[in-house]
Design a protein around this motif. Structure first.
Motif, mmCIF file in Angstrom:
data_model
loop_
_atom_site.group_PDB
_atom_site.id
_atom_site.type_symbol
_atom_site.label_atom_id
_atom_site.label_comp_id
_atom_site.label_asym_id
_atom_site.label_seq_id
_atom_site.Cartn_x
_atom_site.Cartn_y
_atom_site.Cartn_z
ATOM 1 N N TYR A 150 -19.160 36.233 36.475
ATOM 2 C CA TYR A 150 -17.923 36.018 35.924
ATOM 3 C C TYR A 150 -16.895 37.092 36.159
ATOM 4 O O TYR A 150 -16.901 38.109 36.224
ATOM 5 C CB TYR A 150 -18.074 35.723 34.404
ATOM 6 N N LYS A 151 -15.615 36.506 36.244
ATOM 7 C CA LYS A 151 -14.273 37.286 36.367
ATOM 8 C C LYS A 151 -14.116 38.047 35.485
ATOM 9 O O LYS A 151 -13.420 39.047 35.164
ATOM 10 C CB LYS A 151 -13.243 36.406 37.058
ATOM 11 N N TYR A 152 -14.390 37.471 34.083
ATOM 12 C CA TYR A 152 -14.006 38.059 32.836
ATOM 13 C C TYR A 152 -15.111 38.266 31.802
ATOM 14 O O TYR A 152 -16.070 37.663 31.871
ATOM 15 C CB TYR A 152 -13.026 37.099 32.151
ATOM 16 N N ALA A 153 -15.015 39.673 31.269
ATOM 17 C CA ALA A 153 -16.102 40.112 30.544
ATOM 18 C C ALA A 153 -16.435 39.292 29.355
ATOM 19 O O ALA A 153 -15.514 38.481 28.953
ATOM 20 C CB ALA A 153 -16.041 41.431 30.106
ATOM 21 N N PRO A 154 -17.794 39.297 28.942
ATOM 22 C CA PRO A 154 -17.938 38.188 27.760
ATOM 23 C C PRO A 154 -17.211 38.790 26.620
ATOM 24 O O PRO A 154 -17.051 39.920 26.359
ATOM 25 C CB PRO A 154 -19.505 38.420 27.648
ATOM 26 N N LEU A 155 -17.180 37.879 25.797
ATOM 27 C CA LEU A 155 -16.534 38.027 24.360
ATOM 28 C C LEU A 155 -17.383 38.822 23.534
ATOM 29 O O LEU A 155 -18.509 38.526 23.262
ATOM 30 C CB LEU A 155 -16.165 36.541 23.710
ATOM 31 N N THR A 156 -16.918 39.946 22.931
ATOM 32 C CA THR A 156 -17.726 40.607 22.111
ATOM 33 C C THR A 156 -18.038 39.922 20.637
ATOM 34 O O THR A 156 -17.296 39.027 20.327
ATOM 35 C CB THR A 156 -17.083 41.973 21.613
ATOM 36 N N HIS A 157 -19.156 40.043 20.093
ATOM 37 C CA HIS A 157 -19.854 39.373 18.904
ATOM 38 C C HIS A 157 -18.909 40.162 17.695
ATOM 39 O O HIS A 157 -19.078 41.453 17.848
ATOM 40 C CB HIS A 157 -21.153 39.470 18.689
ATOM 41 N N GLU A 158 -18.615 39.336 16.770
ATOM 42 C CA GLU A 158 -18.131 40.174 15.607
ATOM 43 C C GLU A 158 -19.401 40.426 14.834
ATOM 44 O O GLU A 158 -20.515 39.942 15.163
ATOM 45 C CB GLU A 158 -17.226 39.440 14.679
ATOM 46 N N PRO A 159 -19.352 41.610 13.698
ATOM 47 C CA PRO A 159 -20.612 42.202 13.300
ATOM 48 C C PRO A 159 -21.574 41.107 12.773
ATOM 49 O O PRO A 159 -22.816 41.311 12.967
ATOM 50 C CB PRO A 159 -19.950 42.899 12.114
ATOM 51 N N ARG A 160 -21.336 40.066 12.128
ATOM 52 C CA ARG A 160 -22.391 39.264 11.643
ATOM 53 C C ARG A 160 -23.260 38.372 12.775
ATOM 54 O O ARG A 160 -24.418 38.232 12.739
ATOM 55 C CB ARG A 160 -21.676 38.206 10.580
ATOM 56 N N GLU A 163 -25.607 40.886 14.385
ATOM 57 C CA GLU A 163 -26.668 40.930 13.699
ATOM 58 C C GLU A 163 -27.706 39.759 14.049
ATOM 59 O O GLU A 163 -28.833 39.980 14.167
ATOM 60 C CB GLU A 163 -26.351 40.958 12.074
ATOM 61 N N LEU A 164 -27.143 38.514 14.091
ATOM 62 C CA LEU A 164 -27.823 37.549 14.609
ATOM 63 C C LEU A 164 -28.491 37.488 16.083
ATOM 64 O O LEU A 164 -29.694 37.486 16.067
ATOM 65 C CB LEU A 164 -27.045 36.130 14.589
ATOM 66 N N HIS A 165 -27.731 38.068 16.805
ATOM 67 C CA HIS A 165 -28.158 38.098 18.179
ATOM 68 C C HIS A 165 -29.191 39.178 18.201
ATOM 69 O O HIS A 165 -30.220 38.959 18.962
ATOM 70 C CB HIS A 165 -26.826 38.992 19.037
ATOM 71 N N ASP A 166 -29.141 40.362 17.516
ATOM 72 C CA ASP A 166 -30.016 41.490 17.470
ATOM 73 C C ASP A 166 -31.325 40.736 16.925
ATOM 74 O O ASP A 166 -32.499 41.237 17.527
ATOM 75 C CB ASP A 166 -29.706 42.558 17.106
ATOM 76 N N ASP A 167 -31.182 39.976 15.795
ATOM 77 C CA ASP A 167 -32.311 39.628 15.240
ATOM 78 C C ASP A 167 -33.173 38.637 16.236
ATOM 79 O O ASP A 167 -34.426 38.767 16.101
ATOM 80 C CB ASP A 167 -32.078 38.866 13.986
ATOM 81 N N VAL A 321 -14.511 35.731 12.439
ATOM 82 C CA VAL A 321 -13.032 34.761 12.415
ATOM 83 C C VAL A 321 -13.406 33.916 13.862
ATOM 84 O O VAL A 321 -13.357 32.765 13.734
ATOM 85 C CB VAL A 321 -12.116 35.856 12.757
ATOM 86 N N PHE A 322 -13.479 34.555 14.808
ATOM 87 C CA PHE A 322 -13.978 34.103 16.260
ATOM 88 C C PHE A 322 -15.589 33.753 16.411
ATOM 89 O O PHE A 322 -15.904 35.065 16.828
ATOM 90 C CB PHE A 322 -13.135 34.689 17.246
ATOM 91 N N GLN A 323 -16.164 32.602 15.935
ATOM 92 C CA GLN A 323 -17.576 32.946 15.729
ATOM 93 C C GLN A 323 -18.380 32.340 17.105
ATOM 94 O O GLN A 323 -19.441 32.621 17.332
ATOM 95 C CB GLN A 323 -17.928 31.946 14.758
ATOM 96 N N LYS A 324 -17.610 31.469 17.767
ATOM 97 C CA LYS A 324 -18.016 31.051 19.109
ATOM 98 C C LYS A 324 -18.354 31.772 20.218
ATOM 99 O O LYS A 324 -17.857 31.776 21.333
ATOM 100 C CB LYS A 324 -17.344 29.726 19.376
ATOM 101 N N THR A 325 -19.517 32.753 20.069
ATOM 102 C CA THR A 325 -19.672 33.660 21.183
ATOM 103 C C THR A 325 -21.134 33.696 21.447
ATOM 104 O O THR A 325 -21.485 34.576 22.377
ATOM 105 C CB THR A 325 -19.295 35.072 20.649
ATOM 106 N N ILE A 326 -21.721 33.070 20.849
ATOM 107 C CA ILE A 326 -23.367 33.211 21.139
ATOM 108 C C ILE A 326 -24.067 31.951 21.441
ATOM 109 O O ILE A 326 -23.701 30.927 20.865
ATOM 110 C CB ILE A 326 -24.205 33.771 19.907
#
Length: 516
Positions: A150-160, A163-167, A321-326
């Motif tokens: 991808y030409k553009y880096a992935p969007l970072t996850h907000e903290p919550r 946590e879901l990603h790590d779990d 706020v911007f939740q659509k990252t995972i």
């Protein structure tokens, strides 16, 4: 009234298919006419108002269709420059390589495409770069090989969400950064058009920072003097020569007048439902059952996915706020307990009070809905629906559209929902995590949800069983192409947008060769 100007190419529709094709052809110097049924979607403060967008339906077409029982419904169609991409969630995923072959589902067979993943892969890469897709190839084990990152880096996850990603990772699953098309630079936020607001998924972008077809393709194409756009130009039918071999005229209603435009090549890209309807409405003596319909396949095999939203309500607020990252595709091709594909899981845009009102009972108190919205993790599930010739687009005697659709392959979707609930219930019972047995609210998207429409003018090698050839030219007419999701043979289990864009780039190369 006939116009005197003759064009090399007329493109009907300015969404991801037509808009991208115009962008591809614009540098050729060929005379190109874009016809858009609507106008420009206004940039106004109401763009960010969820009540205006989801309850008052300010930007939806004022149109009524009918289902197979004759019942009216208001479809999720948007007639404006950029098409439905003006309000899409900009999740731009590739189909899996296996999706292009025959796939056995619990509910039947998903048929093989006339092209394979490798044929489309270079155009997927072009599409990702063109539409500002942020992501990281290699995180999702189900994805196919990519010729470039991808030409553009992935969007970072907000903290919550982090946590879901790590779990999920600790549980042995493979969450990945959802590929999203937005004009965002998280390292230089002062220079970034996108501000990661909560009004992206399903909303028009007030800042023009969503990578939609208007911003990315139509506006750059119009900088070329050989490209012309006419808005408020509704195409009502296509006319052919006496032998029925070529389209000779595009009939348009505009400003209360009827006009006819001519070109060497005609491209229909009005969306899978309206493209099929236009071909059916264009019946003539040589094509009595509709244009390009010698196979009787025009309008048939309509697909729209089995889509559902699921809200997991916990005791903890979710301030994302911007939740659509995972995203998660661990069950895309099945599981240890079930051999058939289930589908794709991702987050959906963060829900608020007015969004929840659209699916809540009339008596539901606003305060309760507001609390639920602030405590929810909001998921989107997509499972493949299978092509069925009886799921079809029809044109009524009054010219209106009937959409006959019977759901299929539903057990896969139910199992996917059960898997998601099971995963969330296993996240632990610590005070700072979701608790087991928390509350779920779910809603399957009804027939009016046409955002993932596809399959009504399928392509293939055999003119008896398909409408288009491998280049998306109609078998029956030498100068008529269809370049939107109509060409799909199967729906896979990911949003069709990136595949529409990639295919438009592929067909654009073919048309450039032909125009030379």
């Amino acid at each position: 009234m006939s116009t005197s100007t003759h064009y090399d190419v007329i493109i009907i529709g300015t969404g991801p298919g037509g808009g991208t094709l115009a962008y591809k052809l614009a540098p050729s110097g060929k005379k190109i006419l874009l016809l858009e049924r609507g106008g420009y979607l206004p940039r106004e403060k109401e763009n960010w108002n969820s009540r205006t967008v989801f309850i008052e339906n300010r930007y939806k077409a004022k149109e009524t269709w009918r289902d197979k029982h004759g019942r009216p419904f208001h479809p999720g169609i948007h007639y404006n420059v950029g098409g439905n991409s003006k309000v899409y969630g900009a999740a731009l995923l590739r189909m899996r390589p296996q999706d292009f072959g025959e796939v056995k589902h619990d509910g039947g067979i998903s048929p093989e495409w006339p092209i394979c993943y490798e044929d489309l892969e270079p155009y997927y890469t072009q599409a990702e770069h063109l539409y500002h897709v942020h992501g990281k190839h290699g995180e999702d084990p189900t994805e196919g090989p990519a010729s470039a990152q991808y030409k553009y880096a992935p969007l970072t996850h907000e903290p919550r969400i982090q946590e879901l990603h790590d779990d999920w990772q600790r549980m042995g699953y493979h969450p990945f950064h959802l590929p999203v098309g937005v004009m965002l630079d998280e390292e230089r936020k002062d220079h970034s058009p996108c501000i990661r607001c909560s009004t992206c998924d399903g909303f028009p972008c007030l800042l023009g920072a969503k990578a939609d077809a208007q911003a990315v393709c139509v506006e750059p194409a119009l900088r070329y003097p050989n490209v012309t756009l006419l808005t408020q130009a509704k195409v009502t039918r296509l006319e052919t020569d006496g032998a029925g071999h070529e389209v000779t005229g595009v009939v348009v209603e505009r400003n209360g007048e009827t006009e006819t435009y001519k070109a060497d090549i005609i491209v229909v890209s009005a969306g899978a439902i309206n493209s099929a309807a236009l071909l059916l409405k264009s019946a003539n003596d040589r094509h009595p059952h509709g244009l390009a319909n010698s196979s009787d396949m025009v309008g048939r095999n309509y697909m729209c996915h089995n889509n559902s939203a699921m809200l997991a309500i916990s005791k903890r607020p979710n301030p994302t706020v911007f939740q659509k990252t995972i995203g998660l595709n661990d069950f895309y091709f099945g599981s240890a307990e079930w051999d058939y594909p289930m589908g794709h899981i991702s987050m959906v845009g963060k829900q608020d009070l007015d969004m929840l009102r659209t699916g809540a009972p009339a008596f539901a108190p606003g305060l309760a809905l507001d609390v639920l919205a602030k405590h929810s993790l909001d998921f989107w599930m997509t499972s493949e629906d299978l092509p069925d010739p009886d799921n079809r687009v029809l044109v009524n005697n009054d010219g209106g559209i009937s959409l006959h659709y019977t759901e299929n392959n539903l057990d896969a979707h139910r199992r996917l929902a059960a898997k998601l609930k099971s995963m969330l219930n296993r996240l632990g019972c610590e005070a700072d995590r979701l608790i087991p047995q928390h509350v779920y609210l779910g809603k399957k998207i009804p027939i009016a949800g046409t955002a993932h429409q596809c399959g009504t003018v399928r392509f293939g090698r055999d003119p008896k069983t398909s409408v288009l050839d491998e280049h998306c030219k109609t078998h029956d007419l030498d100068n008529l192409y269809v370049v939107d999701a109509s060409f799909f043979v199967s729906s896979s289990a990911v949003n069709p947008s990136l595949t529409i864009i990639a295919n438009a780039l592929r067909v654009g190369e073919h048309l450039l060769d032909r125009l030379r």
